[in-house]
Write an enzyme that holds these catalytic residues in place. Structure first.
Site, PDB file in Angstrom:
ATOM      1  CB  CYS A  12      -1.021  -0.298   1.128  1.00  0.00           C
ATOM      2  SG  CYS A  12      -2.365   1.242   1.016  1.00  0.00           S
ATOM      3  CG  HIS A  22      -3.700  -3.662   3.111  1.00  0.00           C
ATOM      4  ND1 HIS A  22      -2.946  -3.021   4.055  1.00  0.00           N
ATOM      5  CD2 HIS A  22      -4.443  -2.483   2.595  1.00  0.00           C
ATOM      6  CE1 HIS A  22      -2.886  -1.500   3.840  1.00  0.00           C
ATOM      7  NE2 HIS A  22      -3.738  -1.335   2.984  1.00  0.00           N
ATOM      8  CD  GLU A  82      -1.633  -6.002   5.821  1.00  0.00           C
ATOM      9  OE1 GLU A  82      -1.213  -6.536   4.705  1.00  0.00           O
ATOM     10  OE2 GLU A  82      -1.642  -4.832   5.913  1.00  0.00           O
TER      11      GLU A  82
END
Ligand code: XMP
Length: 510
Positions: free
Chosen positions: A79, A167, A169
């Site tokens: 990002c 993202h 994660e």
């Protein structure tokens, strides 16, 4: 070079999640603020740049010098990180026409690229950004797009440097873990050897080396962290570990004796100190929640200091500190906010605080502490225990504290918690307890009018206690529990269930 990953934090709310995902792949990693770059980078086999609330175009945005990393160590920029690379290496980052939040689907994936091994066309990813990369750096190769974001993933030619706008994660990026594995294992060559067993073995060996034959003191609380820390130390140095378990008179019903028995059964060299009277005397008449906390903290230190003095020649103080307590975080307003460690006037500290400190769990997240505990053979029941606040029932008795009120609340709490266990609800709840309210209300028992106490039951779901929601416990369970409390606990004639979320309420009532 070690088998370690460096996560550079630019202040993203997801930075800890990146670390959690990497650890779930059995790979060790550390988080550092972007402007505290470690001097020795040879320890790291890969670097991950986090997202950030900043725009790379802002003057005060994080702009660290990556010369020693980029092109030298495999680098994954997420990002803001991806925008940062684009911005400083010849690309162009500008505000996007629409804010890009939420689900998106990958398309035009460059299939022969190891970064996308096993990743499916139209795999769901999660976006959260308001700037976008309009133009990639010169050396970049586009690897994937989404409907709204053309430059969703890229790589720098001739380097193992990758940038992704989404993202990996967060759970909403369905194949995020696979992407991290592709980068860390297949591209950076990290080994997946960070397991609870391996952690326990190396930590025990390290403790042996560090402590040798010296004596260590540790305060046990009955909670997961101090228990796991104690068992690790005990395996390393045996009875040179001296544990102290203090009864502050504000624990759950029978907890002091039961937990002390368990500790002894585990072979720990533990001394139980019943200081209930000292705590209750010190708290007498105190109604203010913060003053209650302070009094309990002060008396605990006095009691612990007295006990620590009984251990001749102790050199170390062990603590169950865990990773979230020590990560230096980047504050939303800029520079890293250093972990607050109060270095008081050392001369004024209690003697035990002048000991050298050892914190064997300080690199572990809570779920990792539990897994290490399981691998050390600690009982499931102890590891799955709900969190319980240090000041104990003192902050669940609203207003002043007396022995009688503690007894009432212990009985109520025991009925509630035992009931949750019997009904198979305990593990679905993150934390539960009962509050004794400073309210008397009218009731009727038999033919008699009563004017007695009201208790509130609280059960919440949470992951870290920062936010929480009340649990929708079955009505039948609440009905049975309420009946049992009112029938069995003298002095209580009314039970209510707390249906407030945090925020705006808190978990405890004080
Ligand atoms: P609140 O009430 O702030 O609680 O929503 C969040 C979590 O913190 C625990 N808590 C404490 N733990 N000392 C502790 O060790 C304290 O003074 C304290 N106050 C709250 C609470 O039990 C919950 O898990």
């Amino acid at each position: 070079m070690q088998n370690n990953v460096l996560i550079l934090d630019f202040g993203s709310q997801y930075t800890q999640l990146i670390a959690r995902r990497v650890r779930e792949l059995n790979i060790f990693c550390e988080i550092k603020p972007y402007n505290r770059l470690p001097e020795d980078l040879s320890e790291y086999k890969a670097v991950i740049l986090s997202g950030s609330p900043y725009s790379v175009r802002a003057e005060d945005a994080p702009h660290p010098d990556l010369e020693d990393i980029k092109g030298k160590i495999p680098l994954l920029a997420i990002c803001y990180g991806a925008q940062y690379l684009a911005h400083f290496y010849g690309g162009n980052v500008a505000p996007s026409n629409t804010r890009e939040y939420g689900r998106a689907r990958l398309s035009s994936i460059k299939g022969d690229e190891p970064f996308f091994y096993e990743i499916r066309e139209s795999s769901q990813v999660w976006m959260s950004h308001s700037d976008t990369i309009k133009q990639l750096p010169e050396k970049a190769v586009l690897l994937a797009s989404t409907t709204d974001v053309k430059n969703a993933a890229y790589k720098l030619e001739g380097e193992t440097t990758y940038g992704i706008q989404f993202h990996p994660e967060v759970y909403h990026t369905k194949q995020g873990k696979q992407l991290l594995e592709n980068f860390l294992v297949h591209i950076a060559g990290l080994k997946q050897t960070w397991t609870p067993d391996a952690f326990a073995d190396t930590t025990i060996a390290e403790i042996k080396k560090t402590i040798g034959k010296e004596k260590v003191i540790l305060g046990l609380s009955g909670g997961v962290d101090s228990t796991v820390a104690a068992v690790l130390l005990h395996k390393a140095i045996g009875d040179h570990l001296h544990c102290i378990f203090v009864n502050n008179g504000l624990l759950r019903k029978n907890e002091f004796q039961e937990v002390l028995d368990q500790y002894q059964h585990m072979g720990l060299n533990v001394k139980g100190v019943d200081a209930s009277a000292r705590f209750l005397d010190g708290l007498a008449g105190e109604e203010d929640p913060e003053k209650k906390r302070k009094t309990i903290g002060r008396i605990f230190i006095e009691v612990f200091d007295d006990e620590a003095h009984q251990v001749e020649d102790a050199k170390w103080l062990a603590q169950g500190t865990i990773y979230p307590d020590v990560i230096e975080s980047v504050s939303a307003t800029g520079g890293p906010s250093a972990t607050i460690k109060s270095h008081h006037n050392v001369g004024g500290l209690p003697d035990f605080m002048k000991l050298k400190v050892i914190e064997p769990l300080k690199m572990l997240f809570k779920d990792e502490v539990r897994r290490v505990g399981a691998s050390l053979g600690i009982e499931e029941e102890r590891l799955g225990r709900h969190p319980f606040p240090g000041p104990g029932l003192a902050i669940r008795i609203l207003g002043d504290i007396t022995e009688e009120k503690v007894k009432i609340l212990q009985e109520v709490d025991a009925i509630f918690i035992d009931g949750l266990k019997e009904w198979g609800l305990y593990d679905q709840v993150w934390q539960a307890g009962a509050m004794l309210l400073p309210v008397n209300s009218v009731g009727v028992m038999g033919d008699e009018r009563t004017y007695e106490k009201c208790v509130a039951l609280r059960a919440v779901e949470s992951t870290d206690g920062m936010t929480a929601d009340w649990v929708n416990l079955p009505y039948e369970f609440l009905q049975k529990t309420s009946n049992e409390i009112i029938n069995k606990v003298p002095g209580v004639n009314r039970v209510v269930y707390d249906i407030s979320s945090k925020p705006p309420a808190t978990i405890e009532w004080e």
